[in-house]
Design a protein around this motif. Sequence first.
Motif, PDB file in Angstrom:
ATOM      1  N   ALA A  18       0.837  -1.205   0.000  1.00 35.46           N
ATOM      2  CA  ALA A  18       0.000   0.000   0.000  1.00 35.46           C
ATOM      3  C   ALA A  18       0.868   1.250   0.000  1.00 35.46           C
ATOM      4  N   ASN A  19       1.966   1.229   0.745  1.00 32.13           N
ATOM      5  CA  ASN A  19       2.863   2.380   0.751  1.00 32.13           C
ATOM      6  C   ASN A  19       3.558   2.544  -0.594  1.00 32.13           C
ATOM      7  N   GLN A  20       3.868   1.454  -1.257  1.00 30.79           N
ATOM      8  CA  GLN A  20       4.485   1.540  -2.578  1.00 30.79           C
ATOM      9  C   GLN A  20       3.524   2.182  -3.582  1.00 30.79           C
ATOM     10  N   LEU A  21       2.262   1.749  -3.567  1.00 29.61           N
ATOM     11  CA  LEU A  21       1.280   2.339  -4.464  1.00 29.61           C
ATOM     12  C   LEU A  21       1.002   3.795  -4.093  1.00 29.61           C
ATOM     13  N   ALA A  22       1.073   4.097  -2.789  1.00 27.31           N
ATOM     14  CA  ALA A  22       0.889   5.485  -2.370  1.00 27.31           C
ATOM     15  C   ALA A  22       1.993   6.370  -2.943  1.00 27.31           C
ATOM     16  N   LEU A  23       3.227   5.870  -2.984  1.00 25.19           N
ATOM     17  CA  LEU A  23       4.313   6.633  -3.601  1.00 25.19           C
ATOM     18  C   LEU A  23       4.007   6.896  -5.077  1.00 25.19           C
ATOM     19  N   GLY A  24       3.435   5.893  -5.752  1.00 24.89           N
ATOM     20  CA  GLY A  24       3.063   6.093  -7.151  1.00 24.89           C
ATOM     21  C   GLY A  24       1.991   7.158  -7.301  1.00 24.89           C
ATOM     22  N   CYS A  25       1.033   7.172  -6.383  1.00 26.08           N
ATOM     23  CA  CYS A  25      -0.013   8.205  -6.437  1.00 26.08           C
ATOM     24  C   CYS A  25       0.571   9.590  -6.180  1.00 26.08           C
ATOM     25  N   VAL A  26       1.550   9.669  -5.272  1.00 29.57           N
ATOM     26  CA  VAL A  26       2.227  10.947  -5.029  1.00 29.57           C
ATOM     27  C   VAL A  26       2.920  11.414  -6.304  1.00 29.57           C
ATOM     28  N   LEU A  27       3.564  10.488  -7.019  1.00 30.89           N
ATOM     29  CA  LEU A  27       4.220  10.855  -8.273  1.00 30.89           C
ATOM     30  C   LEU A  27       3.193  11.331  -9.304  1.00 30.89           C
ATOM     31  N   MET A  28       2.040  10.674  -9.371  1.00 32.03           N
ATOM     32  CA  MET A  28       1.006  11.115 -10.304  1.00 32.03           C
ATOM     33  C   MET A  28       0.506  12.514  -9.940  1.00 32.03           C
TER      34      MET A  28
END
Length: 380
Positions: free
Chosen positions: A70-80
């Motif tokens: 979940a934290n990994q995907l959250a980092l991706g959302c931050v990048l988006m």
Amino acid sequence: MSSPISGIVAWAVIGYLAVGLAGWLWVVRGTDADRFDNQMGRLVIHMGLWCIVALLMYRCASTPTIDDPANQLALGCVLMTTTHLYSIGRLVSADPEPDIVWRNQRNAGLVALAATASIVLTAASTRYSGRTVDLRRTGDALGIGCAFAVPLTYNTFVFARSCLGAVRDIDTPRAARIVSFGMIGTTAVIWGAQALSLSQLATGWPDGPQLSLVPAAFTLFVATGSTLLAVPLVAELVLRAGMDRATRTCRRLLPLWRDLTAAVPEIVMPADARHGSDPATRLLRMTVEIRDAMLHLGAYLPAEADETQRDTVPEPEWNRGITDYAHRLSRAAQARKAGLPPAGTGAPPPLPLGAHDFDAELALLIDLARIWPQAKAAVE
């Protein structure tokens, strides 16, 4: 706790952002604004949706480490989210055509997706090998750190540079300057959190499996950014409610304008379809038409004010000239509407006091409009 941000704070920020996005969606869908404002509004809405997804992903994380998917995907959302900052920065700096804006956004989004995939795959490979994914001096951590830090730094740098350019521009409105300063400050918070994360990666300080600064800094960025972006939203809502200064002034001038243009209808300019709803343009047109009407009515003005009618509207001495002029102008308007011949007194100045600029003239017209209903009633 799995997150450095308490649930009350996190859900409050999510709700706060959702309310702001609803307002932006209503404004963008129902506005006749120009191309720049519509593109800006759409980018803000898309960015806000990604912010909500990122915050929800952080709430779904079971551990505060990067080992949690979940934290990994959250980092991706931050990048988006930062890709939209990049597109906003490019839009402000260059004002490109719509297809260019969304092509840039698509390309930046593909880079963010590739970086997210790299983070997820590297973490999965590390777990498959039986190792723990954390921010220590390892090749896996270096790959994850670079995949996140490089696009984030570049996107936010482009955005901050555009904000700095807006601050330096002397034509930038004061409210826009405040928003730009605030956005630069919140971006600096993200840079600070990223710098500490990279310091842990490079030196091992501070000690611990993973810093929790990224979600904390991102939550602060969302809360502050939502507040700053509410400034133009509130301004638009005030404008639509007719509570802005120009619209309020138009309402004060309306009775005077309506009576004078009824007497001299030929001076009314045709409404411009592109700017008919712009309050500032409407106020300028109304002022010009009132002034032109008074010039046309100059030949119909009585030579002197009626002393009996003077006393029906008691005024301070400094305002006596405006009061007398209002009575005479009302008589002139009635005479022209009735088809009577001019009084033959010539065309005196449109106001008894001098007005050397638009603001001074507008102030005099507001004074005249304030007295106008009583003056009109006194001569009828």
